[in-house]
Enzyme design. Structure first.
Site, PDB file in Angstrom:
ATOM      1  N   LYS A   1     -12.942  15.491  62.920  1.00  0.00           N
ATOM      2  CA  LYS A   1     -14.120  15.671  62.076  1.00  0.00           C
ATOM      3  C   LYS A   1     -14.131  16.997  61.281  1.00  0.00           C
ATOM      4  CE  LYS A   1     -15.085  12.341  62.460  1.00  0.00           C
ATOM      5  NZ  LYS A   1     -14.019  11.285  62.271  1.00  0.00           N
ATOM      6  N   SER A   2     -12.957  17.577  61.114  1.00  0.00           N
ATOM      7  CA  SER A   2     -12.857  18.861  60.402  1.00  0.00           C
ATOM      8  C   SER A   2     -12.329  18.711  58.981  1.00  0.00           C
ATOM      9  CB  SER A   2     -11.882  19.782  61.151  1.00  0.00           C
ATOM     10  OG  SER A   2     -12.248  19.887  62.490  1.00  0.00           O
ATOM     11  N   GLY A   3     -11.974  17.480  58.579  1.00  0.00           N
ATOM     12  CA  GLY A   3     -11.392  17.286  57.255  1.00  0.00           C
ATOM     13  C   GLY A   3      -9.956  16.772  57.341  1.00  0.00           C
ATOM     14  N   THR A   4      -9.603  16.207  58.490  1.00  0.00           N
ATOM     15  CA  THR A   4      -8.244  15.697  58.718  1.00  0.00           C
ATOM     16  C   THR A   4      -7.839  14.665  57.663  1.00  0.00           C
ATOM     17  OG1 THR A   4      -8.978  15.717  61.030  1.00  0.00           O
ATOM     18  CG2 THR A   4      -6.764  14.868  60.593  1.00  0.00           C
TER      19      THR A   4
ATOM     20  N   TRP B   1      -8.900  14.118  54.677  1.00  0.00           N
ATOM     21  CA  TRP B   1      -8.713  14.739  53.360  1.00  0.00           C
ATOM     22  C   TRP B   1      -7.377  15.491  53.321  1.00  0.00           C
ATOM     23  CZ3 TRP B   1     -12.298  19.137  51.071  1.00  0.00           C
ATOM     24  CH2 TRP B   1     -12.105  19.223  49.695  1.00  0.00           C
TER      25      TRP B   1
ATOM     26  N   HIS C   1      -4.063  16.172  66.774  1.00  0.00           N
ATOM     27  CA  HIS C   1      -5.256  16.852  67.291  1.00  0.00           C
ATOM     28  C   HIS C   1      -4.865  17.755  68.467  1.00  0.00           C
ATOM     29  CE1 HIS C   1      -7.886  14.874  64.583  1.00  0.00           C
ATOM     30  NE2 HIS C   1      -8.009  13.733  65.208  1.00  0.00           N
TER      31      HIS C   1
ATOM     32  N   TYR D   1     -12.480  23.865  55.516  1.00  0.00           N
ATOM     33  CA  TYR D   1     -13.039  22.732  54.772  1.00  0.00           C
ATOM     34  C   TYR D   1     -13.990  23.218  53.672  1.00  0.00           C
ATOM     35  CZ  TYR D   1     -15.386  18.143  54.235  1.00  0.00           C
ATOM     36  OH  TYR D   1     -15.909  16.968  53.750  1.00  0.00           O
TER      37      TYR D   1
ATOM     38  N   LYS E   1     -20.326  11.644  54.046  1.00  0.00           N
ATOM     39  CA  LYS E   1     -20.898  12.463  52.965  1.00  0.00           C
ATOM     40  C   LYS E   1     -19.903  13.472  52.415  1.00  0.00           C
ATOM     41  CE  LYS E   1     -25.852  12.980  53.793  1.00  0.00           C
ATOM     42  NZ  LYS E   1     -26.863  13.997  54.146  1.00  0.00           N
TER      43      LYS E   1
END
Ligand code: PAP
Length: 350
Positions: free
Chosen positions: A86-89, A91, A153, A242, A311
Site C-alpha cells: 500500500k505504499s505505491g508498489t 505505480w 515485500h 510516494y 484514489k
C-alpha cells in the site's frame, strides 16, 4: 484495547537485523513455532501472519521466502522493487517496467504489456513466483524479460545475502509513504478480499497497523531499514517517497531511470518519452483499462486486479481518522524513529 506499540528502533537494532544474516535458518521448520497473528486474515490458514526476525508476514510468504533462499540465483542486472504493501508498489512496478523495457515496448505502443496485463503480472512478486512448484518457477524465470524486475515485500535483511551483496550488482528501489495514508489504503484493500467486508472496521485495521502487525510490518521499521541502506550504499538502494512522486513525477522518473542505468537521452526527453511513460502508468489510465477492471485473480491470491487502484492521493487519512488517531500513529512512528534521522514527512490533503 491495542497492544503495546513497537519499541523505539535504535539504529543498532536495525544494524543487528542487517548483520545477523539469516540465510542459514531452516525457515520451513521454524514457521509453525513463530508468533502468530490471526486478526483480519482471510482463509486459507496459511494467510495468517507470523513474526519472523521482527517482521510480520502471511505464513505462505515465509514458505516462499524459504524457497527463494534455496533456489533463487540473482543476476547482476536484476532489479528489486521493495516496499511495504500500500505504499505505491503498483505505480513503481509500472514505471520501472515501462522505463527499463522502453526500447522493446515503446510507451505509446498499443501493444504495450501494461495495457493488457495488470502491473503485478508484468513485474511479479518474488514470493508469488516461489510459491509455485520448482518446475513452474523455472519456467517463469526462464521466460522473464531481461533485465529482470521483481517485486518484494521482504525487506533486504530477509532476502538472500547474495542479493544484498555489493558484488552481485543487483539494484534495489524502495518506495515509502506516509503511514497514515498507508493504513487507510490497507483498510480499503482488506475490504476487497476479506469474507465479510462490511464488518471490517477501520479502527480494527488501525489498531493492527499501530501494533506493526499488518503484512511486512512494522511499517516504520521496514522503511527505516531501507532508508539507512540507501544512505550507506546509494549505488545499491534508491529510496523514493510516494508523496514526492506525486508532487514531481518527472524528476522522480528521471532519478529512477538514472539509478537503473537507463537515463533518458536528450532526444528521448525532446520526443516526450518521459511524459508518455508517466501517462501510461498514471492511475487514471491504468484504472480504466479493461484488464484492471475485470477482477481477475492474480496467482490464486484472494486479491482482484481492480483492488490495487483507488484514489492515489496524499492526505486521504484526514477523511478517515480522528485527530486523536492521527496523533497516536504519528507519536508511535516518531517514538520508533527517534534518533535515527529518518522521518516520513507530513502528507497533507491536496
Ligand atoms: P500493493 O503493495 O498491495 O501492490 P500498492 O500499489 O502499494 O499495493 O498500493 C495501492 C495504492 O497505490 C492505492 O492507494 P490508495 O488506496 O491510497 O488510493 C492505489 O490507489 C495507489 N496506486 C495504484 N496505482 C497507482 C498509480 N499508477 N499512480 C498512483 N497511485 C497508484
Amino acid at each position: 484495547m491495542a497492544r503495546v506499540a513497537e519499541q523505539k528502533l535504535q539504529p543498532s537494532c536495525l544494524g543487528d537485523a542487517l548483520t545477523a544474516r539469516n540465510d542459514a535458518d531452516n525457515l520451513t521448520e521454524l514457521i509453525p513455532s513463530l508468533p502468530v497473528e490471526k486478526r483480519l486474515v482471510p482463509p486459507p490458514a496459511d494467510m495468517q501472519r507470523r513474526q519472523y526476525r521482527g517482521y510480520w508476514f502471511p505464513e505462505w510468504h515465509l514458505s516462499a521466502l524459504a524457497a527463494v533462499r534455496d533456489h533463487f540465483e540473482p543476476k547482476p542486472t536484476d532489479i528489486f522493487l521493495v516496499s511495504c504493501p500500500k505504499s505505491g508498489t503498483t505505480w513503481l512496478k509500472s514505471l520501472a517496467f515501462a522505463t527499463v523495457h522502453r526500447h522493446v515496448h515503446p510507451p505509446s505502443s498499443r501493444e504495450h504489456p501494461l495495457l493488457h496485463q495488470n502491473p503485478h503480472g508484468c513485474v511479479k512478486f518474488i514470493h508469488a513466483i516461489y510459491r509455485q512448484p520448482v518446475d513452474v518457477v523455472r519456467g517463469i524465470i526462464e521466460a522473464y524479460p531481461s533485465p529482470r524486475i521483481f517485486g518484494s515485500h521482504f525487506p533486504l535483511s530477509l532476502l538472500p545475502e547474495r542479493i544484498n551483496d555489493d558484488d552481485c550488482g543487483c539494484r534495489i528501489v524502495y518506495i515509502c509513504r506516509d503511514p497514515k495514508d498507508v493504513v487507510v489504503s490497507w483498510w480499503w484493500f482488506m475490504r476487497t478480499y476479506l469474507p465479510n467486508p462490511e464488518q471490517v472496521q477501520f479502527e480494527e485495521v488501525f489498531d493492527l497497523f499501530c501494533e506493526g502487525r499488518t503484512g511486512a510490518g512494522p511499517y516504520w521499521r521496514h522503511a527505516l531499514e531501507h532508508w539507512e541502506e540507501s544512505r550507506r550504499r546509494p549505488h545499491k538502494v534508491l529510496f523514493l517517497r510516494y508523496e514526492e512522486m506525486l508532487r514531481d513525477p518527472q524528476c522522480n522518473l528521471r532519478r529512477l531511470a538514472e539509478f537503473l542505468g537507463c537515463a533518458f537521452s536528450e532526444a528521448e526527453e525532446k520526443a516526450g518519452v518521459l511524459e508518455a511513460i508517466l501517462e501510461l502508468c498514471s492511475l487514471g489510465k491504468l484504472k480504466k483499462l479493461e484488464v484492471n477492471q475485470s477482477g481477475n485473480r492474480i496467482n490464486d491470491e484472494p486479491m482482484m486486479n481492480d483492488s490495487f487502484f483507488r484514489k492515489g492521493v496524499a492526505g486521504d487519512w484526514i477523511n478517515h481518522m480522528t485527530p486523536e488517531m492521527a496523533a497516536r500513529l504519528d507519536a508511535i512512528v516518531e517514538q520508533a524513529l527517534q534518533g535515527t534521522g529518518f522521518d516520513f514527512g507530513i502528507s497533507m490533503p491536496q
